[in-house]
Design a protein around this motif. Structure first.
Motif, short mmCIF file in Angstrom:
data_model
loop_
_atom_site.label_atom_id
_atom_site.label_comp_id
_atom_site.label_asym_id
_atom_site.label_seq_id
_atom_site.Cartn_x
_atom_site.Cartn_y
_atom_site.Cartn_z
N LYS A 70 0.84 -1.20 0.00
CA LYS A 70 0.00 0.00 0.00
C LYS A 70 0.88 1.25 0.00
N THR A 71 0.58 2.17 -0.92
CA THR A 71 1.33 3.42 -0.99
C THR A 71 0.39 4.61 -0.82
N LEU A 72 0.97 5.76 -0.57
CA LEU A 72 0.17 6.97 -0.38
C LEU A 72 -0.52 7.38 -1.68
N GLU A 73 0.14 7.07 -2.82
CA GLU A 73 -0.45 7.40 -4.12
C GLU A 73 -1.75 6.64 -4.35
N GLN A 74 -1.90 5.48 -3.70
CA GLN A 74 -3.11 4.66 -3.88
C GLN A 74 -4.21 5.01 -2.88
N PHE A 75 -3.90 5.86 -1.91
CA PHE A 75 -4.88 6.16 -0.86
C PHE A 75 -5.97 7.08 -1.41
N ASP A 76 -7.24 6.73 -1.13
CA ASP A 76 -8.39 7.47 -1.63
C ASP A 76 -8.80 8.54 -0.62
N PHE A 77 -8.23 9.73 -0.76
CA PHE A 77 -8.54 10.83 0.15
C PHE A 77 -9.97 11.33 -0.03
N GLU A 78 -10.55 11.11 -1.20
CA GLU A 78 -11.90 11.63 -1.47
C GLU A 78 -12.94 10.98 -0.56
N ARG A 79 -12.68 9.78 -0.09
CA ARG A 79 -13.62 9.09 0.79
C ARG A 79 -13.59 9.66 2.21
N LEU A 80 -12.54 10.41 2.51
CA LEU A 80 -12.37 10.95 3.87
C LEU A 80 -12.16 12.46 3.80
N PRO A 81 -13.20 13.22 3.48
CA PRO A 81 -13.05 14.66 3.29
C PRO A 81 -12.61 15.41 4.55
N LYS A 82 -12.84 14.83 5.72
CA LYS A 82 -12.46 15.50 6.98
C LYS A 82 -11.02 15.23 7.39
N LEU A 83 -10.36 14.32 6.70
CA LEU A 83 -8.98 13.98 7.05
C LEU A 83 -8.05 15.14 6.72
N ASN A 84 -7.15 15.43 7.64
CA ASN A 84 -6.18 16.51 7.46
C ASN A 84 -5.11 16.06 6.46
N ARG A 85 -5.35 16.35 5.20
CA ARG A 85 -4.45 15.88 4.15
C ARG A 85 -3.08 16.56 4.25
N ALA A 86 -3.07 17.81 4.71
CA ALA A 86 -1.80 18.52 4.87
C ALA A 86 -0.92 17.82 5.90
#
Length: 264
Positions: A70-86
């Motif tokens: 599993k890599t960060l490029e494969q992580f689906d951030f769109e499913r977790l809009p509240k996650l602090n992506r920064a």
């Protein structure tokens, strides 16, 4: 005269046999491009460095024992809009590794905690850092097994030295003695000495429930884990939600057939 047959054993003696893999192609490139001897040598040395770095990366990846790649490029951030992506991107730089700070990730089942933890571990491997990934249950079982063979101290010391230890599924099962003491000892040894990532289905306020037999031990362990920790809450739908099959539509009966059966 072809110098390769004589050169091969010498390169092996110097532990530079990898140069043989690109020697012919680089030699042809140097002739066609009329390169200087130093330019030709620089290309060979660069190839050898790249090979060694790739070999180190592959070795670290195997030692990490990730469940999946599993890599960060494969992580689906769109499913977790509240996650602090920064914050995630900042952690990916590895600054927390130099700080020797914990990273705590909580959320319901299937929200991507293990994926995110392994992705950060993969980033660390790319940066040349040794990583070990394990579950809380496997970790404590391994320490207990080492105790039975008289290898506990060596196993504990080995885990304490790992620059990044990832403990998945903390609190999934209650920690019974001596597992609770073993985890405390490991956390205490790593405290402010090495970075640790922990994932859990429990909310932060519920982590003491993982130590049902000794709340004092829970307090001492969690106090060290939480100190200067980066905390993330993954709140969203499960990646493992079952796919619903389409509703079967009953075919309409032809009008002629309906009339034949006596229906209007």
């Amino acid at each position: 005269m072809n110098p390769v047959p004589e050169l091969a054993p010498q390169l092996k003696q110097l532990r530079l046999s990898g140069i043989l893999d690109s020697l012919e192609a680089r030699n042809r490139q140097a002739i066609d491009g009329k390169l200087a001897y130093t330019e030709f040598l620089a290309m060979l040395v660069s190839d050898e460095v790249a090979r060694r770095e790739q070999k180190k990366f592959s070795l670290r990846l195997r030692r990490a024992q990730f469940r999946t790649n599993k890599t960060l490029e494969q992580f689906d951030f769109e499913r977790l809009p509240k996650l602090n992506r920064a914050l995630v991107n900042d952690l990916a730089t590895g600054r927390y590794l130099q700080e020797k700070a914990p990273v705590l990730i909580v959320g319901p089942c299937g929200t991507g905690k293990s994926h995110l933890a392994q992705a950060l571990g993969h980033c660390a491997v790319r940066q040349g850092v040794d990583v070990v990934f394990t579950t809380s249950a496997a970790l404590t079982q391994g320490l207990n097994a080492a105790r039975a063979t008289g290898m506990y101290d060596r196993r504990l010391a080995s885990l304490a030295r790992v620059p990044l230890l990832i403990i998945d599924d903390f609190g999934l099962k209650p920690l019974r003695p001596p597992a609770d003491e073993d985890l405390h000892d490991l956390v205490a040894e790593r405290y402010e000495q090495a970075a640790t990532i922990v994932t859990s289905n429990l909310d932060f306020t519920e982590w003491d429930q993982a130590f049902p037999a000794n709340r004092l031990l829970a307090s001492a362990t969690l106090d060290r884990l939480r100190h200067n920790a980066y905390c993330m809450v993954l709140d969203g739908q499960s990646y493992r939600a079952p796919k619903l099959s389409p509703v079967a539509v009953k075919p309409r009966q032809p009008v002629a057939a309906a009339a034949k059966n006596g229906h209007a």
